[in-house]
Design an enzyme around this catalytic site. Sequence first.
Site, PDB file in Angstrom:
ATOM      1  N   GLU A   1      -4.126   6.516  35.277  1.00 11.88           N
ATOM      2  CA  GLU A   1      -4.908   6.258  34.071  1.00 11.88           C
ATOM      3  C   GLU A   1      -5.371   7.566  33.433  1.00 11.88           C
ATOM      4  OE1 GLU A   1      -7.343   2.761  34.616  1.00 11.88           O
ATOM      5  OE2 GLU A   1      -8.777   3.490  33.145  1.00 11.88           O
TER       6      GLU A   1
ATOM      7  N   GLU B   1      -2.525   9.067  31.667  1.00 11.33           N
ATOM      8  CA  GLU B   1      -2.290   8.306  30.443  1.00 11.33           C
ATOM      9  C   GLU B   1      -3.307   8.707  29.364  1.00 11.33           C
ATOM     10  OE1 GLU B   1      -2.711   4.122  31.065  1.00 11.33           O
ATOM     11  OE2 GLU B   1      -1.742   3.593  29.180  1.00 11.33           O
TER      12      GLU B   1
ATOM     13  N   CYS C   1      -9.208  -2.040  35.093  1.00 12.33           N
ATOM     14  CA  CYS C   1      -9.403  -2.349  36.516  1.00 12.33           C
ATOM     15  C   CYS C   1      -9.936  -3.755  36.743  1.00 12.33           C
ATOM     16  CB  CYS C   1     -10.408  -1.391  37.146  1.00 12.33           C
ATOM     17  SG  CYS C   1      -9.975   0.313  36.929  1.00 12.33           S
TER      18      CYS C   1
ATOM     19  N   SER D   1      -5.421   0.718  29.012  1.00 15.80           N
ATOM     20  CA  SER D   1      -4.530   1.466  29.883  1.00 15.80           C
ATOM     21  C   SER D   1      -3.531   0.491  30.485  1.00 15.80           C
ATOM     22  CB  SER D   1      -5.348   2.103  31.002  1.00 15.80           C
ATOM     23  OG  SER D   1      -4.497   2.481  32.059  1.00 15.80           O
TER      24      SER D   1
ATOM     25  N   LYS E   1     -10.442 -11.555  41.201  1.00 17.38           N
ATOM     26  CA  LYS E   1      -9.320 -10.939  41.918  1.00 17.38           C
ATOM     27  C   LYS E   1      -8.440 -11.998  42.570  1.00 17.38           C
ATOM     28  CE  LYS E   1     -10.101  -6.526  41.224  1.00 17.38           C
ATOM     29  NZ  LYS E   1      -9.128  -5.727  40.481  1.00 17.38           N
TER      30      LYS E   1
ATOM     31  N   GLU F   1      -6.329 -12.845  39.836  1.00 16.87           N
ATOM     32  CA  GLU F   1      -5.459 -11.731  39.440  1.00 16.87           C
ATOM     33  C   GLU F   1      -4.208 -11.644  40.315  1.00 16.87           C
ATOM     34  OE1 GLU F   1      -6.599  -7.662  40.348  1.00 16.87           O
ATOM     35  OE2 GLU F   1      -6.098  -7.030  38.313  1.00 16.87           O
TER      36      GLU F   1
ATOM     37  N   GLU G   1       3.347 -11.575  36.909  1.00 13.97           N
ATOM     38  CA  GLU G   1       3.928 -10.236  36.803  1.00 13.97           C
ATOM     39  C   GLU G   1       3.609  -9.365  38.020  1.00 13.97           C
ATOM     40  OE1 GLU G   1       1.608 -11.557  34.868  1.00 13.97           O
ATOM     41  OE2 GLU G   1       0.115 -10.121  34.162  1.00 13.97           O
TER      42      GLU G   1
ATOM     43  N   CYS H   1     -18.838  -3.710  39.708  1.00 18.10           N
ATOM     44  CA  CYS H   1     -18.341  -4.567  40.802  1.00 18.10           C
ATOM     45  C   CYS H   1     -19.412  -4.873  41.853  1.00 18.10           C
ATOM     46  CB  CYS H   1     -17.162  -3.915  41.492  1.00 18.10           C
ATOM     47  SG  CYS H   1     -15.876  -3.431  40.349  1.00 18.10           S
TER      48      CYS H   1
END
Lengths: 157, 589
Positions: free
Chosen positions: B287, B290, B313, B333, B372, B375, B380, B517
Amino acid sequence: MKIELKDSQLRQIKDICDSFNNDPGELITILHRTQSVFGYLPEEVQRAVAHNLGIPVTRVYGVVSFYSFFTMTPKGKYPISLCLGTACYVRGAEDVLDEFKKQLGIEVGGVTPDGKFSLDCLRCVGACGLAPVVMVGEKVYGRLSPSMVKEVLAEYE
Amino acid sequence: MDNKIKLTIDNKPVEVTKGTTVWQAARQVGINIPALCYMNLENLGVENRPGACRICVVEVEGRRNLAPSCSTDCTEGMVVKTNTPRVLNARKTVMELILSDHPQDCLVCPSNGKCELQDLAATLGIREIRKVDNAAVSTYRKDYSYSLKRDMDKCILCRRCESMCNDVQSVGALGAINRGFTSIVAPAFEQNLSDSPCVFCGQCVAVCPTGALTRTDDTGRVFKALADPTKTVVVQAAPAVRAALGEEFGLTPGTSVTGKMAAALRRLGFDKVFDTDFAADLTIMEEGTELLGRIGAFLNGDTSVKLPLLTSCCPAWINFFEQNYPDMLDQPSTAKSPQQMFGAVAKNYLANKMGVKREDLVVVSVMPCIAKKYECTRKEFSKDGNPDVDISISTVELASMIKMANIDFVSLPDEDFDQPLGESTGAGVIFGATGGVMEAAVRTAYEVFTGKTLERLDFKELRGFEGIRTASVDFNGTTVNVCIAHQLGNARKVMDGIRKGELNFHAVEVMACPGGCIGGAGQPYHKGDSSLLKARAQSLYREDANKPLRKSHENPYIVKLYEEFLGQPMSELAHHLLHTHYFDKHHKI
């Protein structure tokens, strides 16, 4: 049941919302107006209202599901509202209701397959002297007995 | 002093500022009036006080009725009693009424032992639930998703979830619907959460006083994998987990239990115990590179470059973004989250290194988060139906596994993580607190960009609990403007400003949960206690300060991973494994 709104219908909803400056505080009035145009408030209409007002659709649905005035199922061409308030009830409204159900072949909240009649109950129309009372559209019928139901319906044949 | 008010509560004199409620004033003199609906996340601008539960009623001299203390303002000379027989009797009656429409399956309820309703029933001394003939307890269809379960039989209509979902997160998935006995909190048209705008942040779960909204429990799947001799099971634990896991074993909030956690995971039978912090360092490499690429292009006059770069994230944030800002899909990102980077590295690099077939390697993650869980099911993030991360469990699920397995957590020795995916720097650790990703990125980006060594590593201007924070960092003459937002309602404000062109930043960090978090829904529920969140953040910053290495690019195993496998940050292989793309999910709102 999913429906697809036409552009002209979306336009109508937008116009109603615009006429209240898209103010979320006017939600109830806006829904009132919208229901008078569409006859009912299906999911897609509620989504369009929410979108125009910039509020979550949950908030619109919360109001629609709270007030018994708002409905998500289409009403018949001639909506029948039968009073089950105390006065009407003690004077035999339940028997009248049963006769309507029998004649129309639908339950409370239902619509006849031809879309002509829908049947709902309410609590008091303020005409207790005429108990039991039934409204078909805007027209009031008083002192009804089960035997008169057929006659009332025949007016709309 | 015009705005000061004097009153007495339980014969104690109190002086408060105008606008203070009786409930808050009582707290100032150490009187905690019980409440089920009231919730206040101090300093985070989160307050829920619908005055719905009526548990907090008190007697006010001169007033005929009992007053709900959470929504009654103090007035001059007020005489308040919080514990008269009349008050206690009223509280008990209210409680009995709530319980009369509540299932009595406490023994098997997921919130057993952590339920405010249960605790309060005990405190109020309720020992019997009176039965009324023919009075049925209302029941509703249950709603299951990858992340959370909605069981409206257990809802007491406190509306805390609604406050979190609408006022704090601005997601608008949950709202009160229907009327009377049939009222519940639900998505529009009583859709399932999975079909609603829900982003799975789980903040509704984190504040629910009962078992109405609970996490999905995946501990059974983990035990099953651990018991399977054909599987090699590895685990990664996220930064914020170590700052809160100890609370489940009676340790003071903010106690860091990194070493004990590694020891416990090993005793549970995981073949390798790794650290998501390693993947956090890897995230910074990708990141950060990037970001520098975009800034570099921008400075060279490339007008097509998308700034600010948004961090990626947080899976709840990504969901929120995909639904609300589909016109800006090239803004975040492309770097995967640390959980998914870890999964990709484990299944494509570690598996080979360990000589295990991809399908025989089970990657478990321990996360402070329930988004999560969702996720890792995103298509993908799998190959031929085999996900990069197989199972994600929360901090609290790990605690419950440790308890089930008879492990005396508190007396465990400190152990280290396994290598090669267990080494991390302080930069990876602070990912768990709001501002942490940005601080970690700045530490690395600064050195890469300027070629100089940073003199100070603590960027205090990026830390804190304010919902939206901005700072400018001097990159040797080039000013980099950054913004940090936590809670999605704050993110929306920032995003709307960016969309309109009113706000200009180079980089924006977004975390969905209060405090980042550490306040996630996988943690022991914060239930609105912000001191808890602060203690957890402190613990991460302490751990960072004590690390010998504090910059991601100095992590020797990261250096090795690039040398052995990935080549360079943003290389073709890195792109393939560590980066992702986003989808237009506008239809969900």
